[in-house]
Design a protein around this motif. Structure first.
Motif, mmCIF file in Angstrom:
data_model
loop_
_atom_site.group_PDB
_atom_site.id
_atom_site.type_symbol
_atom_site.label_atom_id
_atom_site.label_comp_id
_atom_site.label_asym_id
_atom_site.label_seq_id
_atom_site.Cartn_x
_atom_site.Cartn_y
_atom_site.Cartn_z
ATOM 1 N N GLY A 117 0.840 -1.182 -0.106
ATOM 2 C CA GLY A 117 -0.186 -0.070 -0.063
ATOM 3 C C GLY A 117 0.920 1.145 0.015
ATOM 4 O O GLY A 117 0.534 2.122 -0.875
ATOM 5 N N LEU A 118 1.944 1.383 0.733
ATOM 6 C CA LEU A 118 2.728 2.549 0.873
ATOM 7 C C LEU A 118 3.580 2.525 -0.292
ATOM 8 O O LEU A 118 3.808 3.696 -0.975
ATOM 9 N N THR A 123 -4.639 -1.251 -2.771
ATOM 10 C CA THR A 123 -5.837 -0.880 -1.861
ATOM 11 C C THR A 123 -5.781 -1.874 -0.697
ATOM 12 O O THR A 123 -5.492 -3.103 -0.988
ATOM 13 N N ILE A 124 -5.732 -1.198 0.228
ATOM 14 C CA ILE A 124 -5.707 -1.984 1.723
ATOM 15 C C ILE A 124 -7.200 -1.953 2.510
ATOM 16 O O ILE A 124 -7.643 -0.815 2.457
ATOM 17 N N SER A 125 -7.707 -3.058 2.627
ATOM 18 C CA SER A 125 -8.942 -3.243 3.280
ATOM 19 C C SER A 125 -8.906 -3.091 4.913
ATOM 20 O O SER A 125 -7.801 -2.903 5.266
ATOM 21 N N LEU A 126 -10.013 -2.755 5.249
ATOM 22 C CA LEU A 126 -10.181 -2.262 6.579
ATOM 23 C C LEU A 126 -9.814 -3.396 7.695
ATOM 24 O O LEU A 126 -9.077 -3.129 8.652
ATOM 25 N N MET A 127 -9.915 -4.560 7.332
ATOM 26 C CA MET A 127 -9.597 -5.849 7.859
ATOM 27 C C MET A 127 -7.819 -5.971 7.934
ATOM 28 O O MET A 127 -7.518 -6.271 9.002
ATOM 29 N N GLN A 128 -7.358 -5.579 6.641
ATOM 30 C CA GLN A 128 -6.091 -5.698 6.412
ATOM 31 C C GLN A 128 -5.363 -4.448 7.557
ATOM 32 O O GLN A 128 -4.372 -4.847 8.065
ATOM 33 N N LYS A 129 -5.998 -3.209 7.542
ATOM 34 C CA LYS A 129 -5.405 -2.439 8.379
ATOM 35 C C LYS A 129 -5.554 -2.612 9.718
ATOM 36 O O LYS A 129 -4.518 -2.538 10.540
ATOM 37 N N LEU A 130 -6.563 -3.243 10.252
ATOM 38 C CA LEU A 130 -6.776 -3.617 11.597
ATOM 39 C C LEU A 130 -5.553 -4.571 12.045
ATOM 40 O O LEU A 130 -5.065 -4.533 13.211
ATOM 41 N N SER A 131 -5.213 -5.410 10.910
ATOM 42 C CA SER A 131 -4.231 -6.544 11.536
ATOM 43 C C SER A 131 -3.073 -5.937 11.487
ATOM 44 O O SER A 131 -2.112 -6.315 12.397
ATOM 45 N N MET A 132 -2.708 -5.161 10.750
ATOM 46 C CA MET A 132 -1.360 -4.395 10.749
ATOM 47 C C MET A 132 -1.136 -3.678 12.104
ATOM 48 O O MET A 132 -0.141 -3.439 12.867
ATOM 49 N N PHE A 133 -2.355 -2.934 12.554
ATOM 50 C CA PHE A 133 -2.620 -2.001 13.547
ATOM 51 C C PHE A 133 -2.295 -2.891 14.798
ATOM 52 O O PHE A 133 -1.288 -2.682 15.536
ATOM 53 N N LEU A 134 -2.843 -4.274 14.989
ATOM 54 C CA LEU A 134 -2.481 -4.876 15.890
ATOM 55 C C LEU A 134 -1.142 -5.628 16.172
ATOM 56 O O LEU A 134 -0.718 -5.659 17.120
ATOM 57 N N ALA A 135 -0.817 -6.022 14.865
ATOM 58 C CA ALA A 135 0.784 -6.640 14.911
ATOM 59 C C ALA A 135 1.637 -5.529 15.380
ATOM 60 O O ALA A 135 2.556 -5.894 16.485
ATOM 61 N N ALA A 136 1.628 -4.343 15.215
ATOM 62 C CA ALA A 136 2.358 -3.208 15.450
ATOM 63 C C ALA A 136 2.039 -2.930 16.869
ATOM 64 O O ALA A 136 3.283 -2.735 17.757
ATOM 65 N N SER A 137 1.166 -2.896 17.335
ATOM 66 C CA SER A 137 0.751 -2.848 18.876
ATOM 67 C C SER A 137 1.365 -3.638 19.647
ATOM 68 O O SER A 137 1.803 -3.173 20.760
ATOM 69 N N GLY A 138 1.655 -4.734 19.213
ATOM 70 C CA GLY A 138 1.982 -6.066 20.222
ATOM 71 C C GLY A 138 3.535 -5.745 20.450
ATOM 72 O O GLY A 138 3.887 -5.898 21.490
ATOM 73 N N LEU A 139 4.168 -5.503 19.310
ATOM 74 C CA LEU A 139 5.812 -5.001 19.277
ATOM 75 C C LEU A 139 5.694 -3.832 20.329
ATOM 76 O O LEU A 139 6.723 -3.661 20.777
#
Length: 310
Positions: A117-118, A123-139
């Motif tokens: 996407g960057l 196109t990045i779906s809402l579900m994909q954005k949420l998964s990226m946010f959660l993975a980054a949040s864990g780190l």
């Protein structure tokens, strides 16, 4: 048809299982320095790739590279990235950081989507954005709570994700490309091997008897799962492959725990968030493919209706 599909599934699953259990192979090389093992892997991978190129009569593709100068920067970048990835992975396998490598490949598909996407404006779906946010949040949370960062996971994941995206710019045959990427580092690898042997830090005096077979085996274990993956992915649906690709890091995780590694609290936090992110990511893939099939079904019904009216 069913038989063909089964063969594709077998190829794909074999590639994932082999990649998953490979830590057990790399552990056998822990008496050597990671750099020596990396140099050996580069040399023997190049030998095997060249044999395959000759067998498939792709030598003309290799010689034609001289006239494709626009490809050189991409190939050089891919060479650097895959060398970093292999080196970090081997270091993780042989120095007791298998869990970090497992975590890297759990979050790798999510990072690839982010880069897509960057850089390519996909196109990045809402579900994909949420998964990226959660993975980054864990780190981030693991760092904030415990002050520890799984740096090897970052290196392995980012180098492989960047390599995967850069490969989209390379138009050469995949086997030719892989050969050039590894062969470019052969001179340095051979120099390092010779330097290590001269200073008593190589395989001579460390390996005995059948242990010497481990060095050429580094090329074999590099090439075989890649060939199986390439053959299998052609006939496995995206929804299925997206799920099956997590077999490899799951097996690696188990091997890491069985080898004696301890799941620290920072790693546990990162893994929990990664698993949730993966679940959301897979759900997103399933929903997307379901919508595509639904649209195709509706279109087929409309076409059939139009034929009837005619």
């Amino acid at each position: 048809m069913i038989k063909g599909i089964n063969v594709y599934y077998i190829y794909f699953m074999l590639s994932q299982v082999i990649w998953g259990v490979l830590p057990a192979f790399w552990i056998l090389l822990r008496d050597l320095s990671p750099l020596y093992t990396l140099a050996s892997r580069i040399v023997w991978s190049s030998v095997l790739c060249f044999i395959l190129i000759m067998h498939k009569h792709l030598l003309s593709n290799l010689t034609g590279l001289c006239h494709q100068r626009k490809q050189w920067p991409y190939i050089a970048g891919a060479c650097l990235l895959v060398t970093i990835n292999w080196g970090a992975f081997i270091y993780a396998m042989t120095r007791g950081f298998i869990l970090q490598a497992s975590l890297a490949y759990f979050i790798n598909p999510i990072v690839v989507i982010f880069f897509g996407g960057l850089i390519f404006h996909e196109t990045i779906s809402l579900m994909q954005k949420l998964s990226m946010f959660l993975a980054a949040s864990g780190l981030v949370l693991a760092f904030c709570l415990y002050g520890q960062v799984p740096y090897l996971s970052f290196i392995i994941c980012l180098s492989w994700a960047s390599y995967s995206l850069l490969k989209k710019k390379i138009v050469l045959d995949s086997q030719v490309s892989v050969f050039i990427e590894s062969f470019s580092m052969v001179p340095l690898s051979l120099l390092f091997i010779c330097f290590s042997e001269m200073h008593g830090t190589g395989a001579i005096g460390t390996f005995h008897g059948l242990q010497w077979l481990l060095l050429p085996a580094t090329g074999i274990v590099t090439a075989i799962p890649m060939m199986l993956f390439t053959a299998g992915v052609k006939g496995v649906p995206i929804t299925v492959s997206g799920i099956l690709m997590y077999c490899s890091p799951s097996i690696t995780l188990v091997i890491g725990l069985l080898s004696g590694e301890v799941m620290t609290r920072p790693m546990l936090v990162a893994f929990i968030f990664a698993w949730i992110a993966v679940a959301i990511y897979i759900t997103g893939i399933y929903r997307t493919m379901k919508q595509i099939h639904s649209r195709e079904g509706v279109q087929a019904i409309r076409s059939h209706t139009q034929e009837i009216h005619k």
